[in-house]
Design a protein around this motif. Structure first.
Motif, mmCIF file in Angstrom:
data_model
loop_
_atom_site.group_PDB
_atom_site.id
_atom_site.type_symbol
_atom_site.label_atom_id
_atom_site.label_comp_id
_atom_site.label_asym_id
_atom_site.label_seq_id
_atom_site.Cartn_x
_atom_site.Cartn_y
_atom_site.Cartn_z
ATOM 1 N N GLU A 88 0.849 -1.183 0.000
ATOM 2 C CA GLU A 88 0.000 0.000 0.000
ATOM 3 C C GLU A 88 0.886 1.235 0.000
ATOM 4 O O GLU A 88 2.029 1.190 0.474
ATOM 5 N N PRO A 89 0.391 2.355 -0.530
ATOM 6 C CA PRO A 89 1.181 3.590 -0.496
ATOM 7 C C PRO A 89 1.538 3.966 0.949
ATOM 8 O O PRO A 89 0.737 3.778 1.863
ATOM 9 N N ARG A 90 2.719 4.496 1.117
ATOM 10 C CA ARG A 90 3.178 4.892 2.453
ATOM 11 C C ARG A 90 3.297 6.402 2.533
ATOM 12 O O ARG A 90 3.531 7.064 1.522
ATOM 13 N N GLU A 91 3.147 6.902 3.735
ATOM 14 C CA GLU A 91 3.320 8.327 3.948
ATOM 15 C C GLU A 91 4.801 8.667 3.995
ATOM 16 O O GLU A 91 5.634 7.819 4.279
ATOM 17 N N GLY A 92 5.098 9.912 3.736
ATOM 18 C CA GLY A 92 6.473 10.372 3.842
ATOM 19 C C GLY A 92 7.208 10.348 2.529
ATOM 20 O O GLY A 92 6.709 9.902 1.508
ATOM 21 N N ARG A 93 8.402 10.817 2.601
ATOM 22 C CA ARG A 93 9.252 10.916 1.424
ATOM 23 C C ARG A 93 9.772 9.535 1.022
ATOM 24 O O ARG A 93 10.214 8.760 1.864
#
Length: 67
Positions: free
Chosen positions: A58-63
């Motif tokens: 799944e997409p992750r937060e942050g850079r």
């Protein structure tokens, strides 16, 4: 860098599901991939809930990582 690519991880999870279907235990599959058995159980649960899309991260937060 290739070892953390989402496609590689999805292929690994798909292979783990095939092994599960072939009768391997979660413990044995976890040993094959050097992961915790809870990770394998999670992969199986996601497959049952989401099908093919459950194999991908799944997409992750942050850079994003540079390496």
């Amino acid at each position: 860098m290739c070892e953390h690519h989402s496609s590689r991880r999805a292929r690994m999870r798909a292979f783990a599901l095939i092994q599960s279907h072939n009768g391997y235990t979660i413990k044995k599959i976890a040993a094959m991939f050097d992961v915790h058995r809870q990770a394998v159980a999670y992969w199986i649960d996601r497959w049952e809930e989401r099908g093919l899309t459950g194999l991908f991260d799944e997409p992750r937060e942050g850079r994003p990582l540079k390496l």
